[in-house]
Design a protein around this motif. Structure first.
Motif, PDB file in Angstrom:
ATOM      1  N   ASN A 157       0.819  -1.202   0.000  1.00 30.69           N
ATOM      2  CA  ASN A 157       0.000   0.000   0.000  1.00 30.69           C
ATOM      3  C   ASN A 157       0.856   1.257   0.000  1.00 30.69           C
ATOM      4  OD1 ASN A 157      -2.601  -1.481   0.519  1.00 30.69           O
ATOM      5  ND2 ASN A 157      -1.445  -2.065   2.341  1.00 30.69           N
ATOM      6  N   CYS A 158       0.259   2.301  -0.539  1.00 31.19           N
ATOM      7  CA  CYS A 158       0.949   3.586  -0.633  1.00 31.19           C
ATOM      8  C   CYS A 158      -0.031   4.675  -0.207  1.00 31.19           C
ATOM      9  CB  CYS A 158       1.408   3.805  -2.074  1.00 31.19           C
ATOM     10  SG  CYS A 158       2.019   5.470  -2.439  1.00 31.19           S
ATOM     11  N   SER A 159       0.410   5.547   0.678  1.00 27.72           N
ATOM     12  CA  SER A 159      -0.412   6.695   1.044  1.00 27.72           C
ATOM     13  C   SER A 159       0.347   7.967   0.695  1.00 27.72           C
ATOM     14  CB  SER A 159      -0.746   6.671   2.539  1.00 27.72           C
ATOM     15  OG  SER A 159       0.435   6.714   3.306  1.00 27.72           O
ATOM     16  N   TYR A 160      -0.394   8.997   0.355  1.00 28.69           N
ATOM     17  CA  TYR A 160       0.231  10.252  -0.028  1.00 28.69           C
ATOM     18  C   TYR A 160      -0.548  11.406   0.584  1.00 28.69           C
ATOM     19  CZ  TYR A 160      -3.451  10.044  -3.602  1.00 28.69           C
ATOM     20  OH  TYR A 160      -4.659   9.942  -4.248  1.00 28.69           O
ATOM     21  N   LYS A 161      -0.007  12.614   0.426  1.00 27.32           N
ATOM     22  CA  LYS A 161      -0.549  13.707   1.232  1.00 27.32           C
ATOM     23  C   LYS A 161      -1.336  14.764   0.463  1.00 27.32           C
ATOM     24  CE  LYS A 161       3.131  13.198   4.640  1.00 27.32           C
ATOM     25  NZ  LYS A 161       4.390  13.751   5.174  1.00 27.32           N
ATOM     26  N   THR A 162      -0.956  15.024  -0.785  1.00 24.82           N
ATOM     27  CA  THR A 162      -1.620  16.123  -1.489  1.00 24.82           C
ATOM     28  C   THR A 162      -2.241  15.620  -2.790  1.00 24.82           C
ATOM     29  OG1 THR A 162       0.395  16.746  -2.663  1.00 24.82           O
ATOM     30  CG2 THR A 162       0.010  17.784  -0.537  1.00 24.82           C
ATOM     31  N   SER A 163      -2.904  16.505  -3.493  1.00 24.71           N
ATOM     32  CA  SER A 163      -3.541  16.134  -4.758  1.00 24.71           C
ATOM     33  C   SER A 163      -2.490  15.707  -5.776  1.00 24.71           C
ATOM     34  CB  SER A 163      -4.329  17.329  -5.311  1.00 24.71           C
ATOM     35  OG  SER A 163      -5.370  17.663  -4.441  1.00 24.71           O
ATOM     36  N   ILE A 164      -2.863  14.739  -6.569  1.00 25.51           N
ATOM     37  CA  ILE A 164      -1.917  14.202  -7.555  1.00 25.51           C
ATOM     38  C   ILE A 164      -2.540  14.177  -8.945  1.00 25.51           C
ATOM     39  CG2 ILE A 164      -0.727  12.775  -5.849  1.00 25.51           C
ATOM     40  CD1 ILE A 164      -2.287  10.354  -7.011  1.00 25.51           C
ATOM     41  N   ASN A 165      -1.670  14.119  -9.942  1.00 25.19           N
ATOM     42  CA  ASN A 165      -2.129  13.933 -11.321  1.00 25.19           C
ATOM     43  C   ASN A 165      -2.161  12.463 -11.687  1.00 25.19           C
ATOM     44  OD1 ASN A 165      -0.483  16.677 -11.231  1.00 25.19           O
ATOM     45  ND2 ASN A 165      -2.123  16.869 -12.724  1.00 25.19           N
ATOM     46  N   ASN A 166      -1.166  11.732 -11.182  1.00 22.06           N
ATOM     47  CA  ASN A 166      -1.146  10.297 -11.398  1.00 22.06           C
ATOM     48  C   ASN A 166      -0.272   9.657 -10.331  1.00 22.06           C
ATOM     49  OD1 ASN A 166       1.723   9.803 -12.350  1.00 22.06           O
ATOM     50  ND2 ASN A 166       1.061  11.281 -13.892  1.00 22.06           N
ATOM     51  N   LEU A 167      -0.300   8.354 -10.288  1.00 21.34           N
ATOM     52  CA  LEU A 167       0.523   7.608  -9.346  1.00 21.34           C
ATOM     53  C   LEU A 167       1.148   6.464 -10.111  1.00 21.34           C
ATOM     54  CD1 LEU A 167      -0.246   6.766  -5.697  1.00 21.34           C
ATOM     55  CD2 LEU A 167       0.552   4.953  -7.205  1.00 21.34           C
ATOM     56  N   GLN A 168       2.435   6.255  -9.889  1.00 22.96           N
ATOM     57  CA  GLN A 168       3.150   5.204 -10.601  1.00 22.96           C
ATOM     58  C   GLN A 168       3.770   4.238  -9.601  1.00 22.96           C
ATOM     59  OE1 GLN A 168       6.048   7.059 -13.166  1.00 22.96           O
ATOM     60  NE2 GLN A 168       4.554   8.424 -14.079  1.00 22.96           N
ATOM     61  N   TRP A 169       3.921   3.011 -10.030  1.00 23.75           N
ATOM     62  CA  TRP A 169       4.633   2.012  -9.243  1.00 23.75           C
ATOM     63  C   TRP A 169       5.878   1.583 -10.013  1.00 23.75           C
ATOM     64  CZ3 TRP A 169       3.658   0.318  -4.327  1.00 23.75           C
ATOM     65  CH2 TRP A 169       2.432   0.690  -3.761  1.00 23.75           C
TER      66      TRP A 169
END
Lengths: 112, 113
Positions: free
Chosen positions: A22-34
């Protein structure tokens, strides 16, 4: 200003089992990559999910994204010893210029 | 296939030395990045460049500088190496489109003694 945090930090499973990280993030994003990183090497991109997508598949990989919870998960099904690596999420952020912020990674060990 | 190469896989330098890490990409990408990777801290952005002679500071630029005189080459410079700069350094490139993949080099493991 670390953006992504992976959980768990380390995971050990038997070959054939599924692995979820799992991955958590803090602010708005355009995309997420692995990305995947084999020991001592560079990173290789696995899958990209855009902020308006909820789920994406690529072979044995399944990624979900929940923007309301600011979290994503990577599922590797029917794991193999060759999947042993570190896995990182990276969030794409546009603030003037476009850059990615990486998390701390999950170390996956698949036992034969 | 995109290829990103880094000048050295392993490098050992002494404290106070000036160190150059070179990165070359062969796909005409506009954007190039330098990260350092430390256990428990993941990848942290040092500097990036979105065009020739253009650069921007990342999250940890202190003690580093960069140079991009040609589109395909992005150099990281440690003006006076210190032991706390011992790390794995990763270079990456990306096409101009926002949201595209980053392509990474194999990394340079730098030890400063």
């Amino acid at each position: 200003s670390q953006q992504g945090e992976e959980d768990p930090q380390a995971l050990s499973i038997q070959e054939g089992e599924n692995a979820t990280m799992n991955c958590s993030y803090k602010t708005s994003i355009n995309n997420l990559q692995w990305y995947r990183q084999n020991s001592g090497r560079g990173l290789v991109h696995l899958i990209l999910i855009r902020s308006n997508e909820r789920e994406k598949h690529s072979g044995r990989l399944r990624v979900t994204l929940d923007t309301s919870k600011k979290s994503s998960s990577l599922l590797i099904t029917a794991s193999r010893a060759a999947d042993t690596a570190s896995y990182f999420c990276a969030t794409g952020v546009s603030s003037g210029t476009y850059k990615y912020i990486f998390g701390t990674g999950t170390r996956l060990k698949v036992l034969a | 296939d995109v290829k990103v190469t880094q000048s050295s896989r392993y490098l050992v330098k002494r404290t106070g030395e000036k160190v150059f890490l070179e990165c070359v990409q062969d796909m005409d990408h506009e954007n190039m990045f330098w990260y350092r990777q430390d256990p428990g801290l993941g990848l942290r952005l040092i500097y990036f460049s979105y065009d020739v002679k253009m650069k921007e500071k990342g999250d940890i630029p202190e003690g580093y500088s960069v140079s991009r005189e040609k589109k395909e080459r992005f150099s990281l410079i440690l003006e006076s190496a210190s032991t706390n700069q011992t790390s794995m350094y990763l270079c990456a490139s990306r096409p101009g489109l926002a949201g595209g993949w980053q392509y990474f080099g194999p990394g340079t493991r730098l030890t400063v003694t």
